[in-house]
Motif scaffolding. Structure first.
Motif, PDB file in Angstrom:
ATOM      1  N   GLU A  96       9.250   9.726  23.904  1.00 35.81           N
ATOM      2  CA  GLU A  96       9.327   9.215  22.788  1.00 35.81           C
ATOM      3  C   GLU A  96      10.954   8.463  23.346  1.00 35.81           C
ATOM      4  N   LYS A  97      11.953   9.868  23.758  1.00 37.85           N
ATOM      5  CA  LYS A  97      12.419   9.774  23.940  1.00 37.85           C
ATOM      6  C   LYS A  97      12.764   8.506  26.034  1.00 37.85           C
ATOM      7  N   VAL A  98      11.783   8.679  26.842  1.00 36.47           N
ATOM      8  CA  VAL A  98      11.396   7.996  27.429  1.00 36.47           C
ATOM      9  C   VAL A  98      11.147   6.160  27.096  1.00 36.47           C
ATOM     10  N   SER A  99      10.503   6.650  25.879  1.00 36.73           N
ATOM     11  CA  SER A  99      10.328   5.196  25.525  1.00 36.73           C
ATOM     12  C   SER A  99      11.062   4.784  24.592  1.00 36.73           C
ATOM     13  N   ILE A 100      11.953   5.276  24.761  1.00 38.18           N
ATOM     14  CA  ILE A 100      13.225   4.016  23.276  1.00 38.18           C
ATOM     15  C   ILE A 100      13.907   3.953  24.681  1.00 38.18           C
ATOM     16  N   LEU A 101      14.526   4.633  25.854  1.00 41.10           N
ATOM     17  CA  LEU A 101      15.549   4.464  26.944  1.00 41.10           C
ATOM     18  C   LEU A 101      14.824   3.609  27.736  1.00 41.10           C
ATOM     19  N   MET A 102      13.565   3.147  27.858  1.00 37.16           N
ATOM     20  CA  MET A 102      13.251   2.080  28.667  1.00 37.16           C
ATOM     21  C   MET A 102      13.712   1.006  27.385  1.00 37.16           C
ATOM     22  N   LEU A 153      11.890   7.819  35.870  1.00 39.64           N
ATOM     23  CA  LEU A 153      11.886   8.262  34.954  1.00 39.64           C
ATOM     24  C   LEU A 153      10.039   8.590  34.906  1.00 39.64           C
ATOM     25  N   LEU A 175      14.959   2.167  37.269  1.00 40.95           N
ATOM     26  CA  LEU A 175      14.438   3.051  36.768  1.00 40.95           C
ATOM     27  C   LEU A 175      13.976   4.160  36.090  1.00 40.95           C
ATOM     28  N   ARG A 176      12.660   2.400  36.408  1.00 40.70           N
ATOM     29  CA  ARG A 176      11.487   3.496  36.213  1.00 40.70           C
ATOM     30  C   ARG A 176      10.509   4.656  37.279  1.00 40.70           C
ATOM     31  N   GLU A 220      16.288   0.823  25.776  1.00 42.24           N
ATOM     32  CA  GLU A 220      17.161   0.423  25.330  1.00 42.24           C
ATOM     33  C   GLU A 220      17.911  -0.780  27.099  1.00 42.24           C
ATOM     34  N   ASN A 221      17.014   0.419  27.677  1.00 40.84           N
ATOM     35  CA  ASN A 221      17.799  -0.581  29.154  1.00 40.84           C
ATOM     36  C   ASN A 221      17.221  -1.913  29.473  1.00 40.84           C
TER      37      ASN A 221
END
Length: 95
Positions: A36-42, A83, A79-80, A44-45
């Motif tokens: 979930e955090k990664v999804s949110i960060l992606m 992550l 970034l991908r 946002e990115n």
């Protein structure tokens, strides 16, 4: 006496299995949170990349948009790539 020993061994084995199941469940919960955090960060990115592109276009309207797009794509790929190991089963602490 052998029967009592088997009962104790059975209980110990059952306790160990239960402990492993709890550890697995906790690890799965941590993984879901990390995903979930990664999804949110992606997301946002992606939003920030779009905002950067918009600001660059305002700053220099004559700039080559293909170059800007290529740069943004390279940043997103970097970034991908950073992550993806988190999603593919990194066993370290996720919090």
């Amino acid at each position: 006496m052998i029967e009592g020993t088997e009962t104790v061994a059975t209980r110990l084995w059952r306790d160990r299995v239960q402990l492993r199941e709890q550890e697995r469940d906790e690890a799965q919960a941590r993984l879901r949170i990390a995903e979930e955090k990664v999804s949110i960060l992606m997301a946002e990115n992606d939003r920030l990349a779009a905002e950067n592109a918009r600001l660059r276009a305002l700053l220099n309207p004559d700039a080559d948009s293909a170059r800007t797009q290529a740069e943004t794509q390279m940043q997103m790929k970097a970034l991908r790539d950073a992550l993806l190991p988190l999603l593919s089963g990194g066993s370290g602490s996720l919090n």
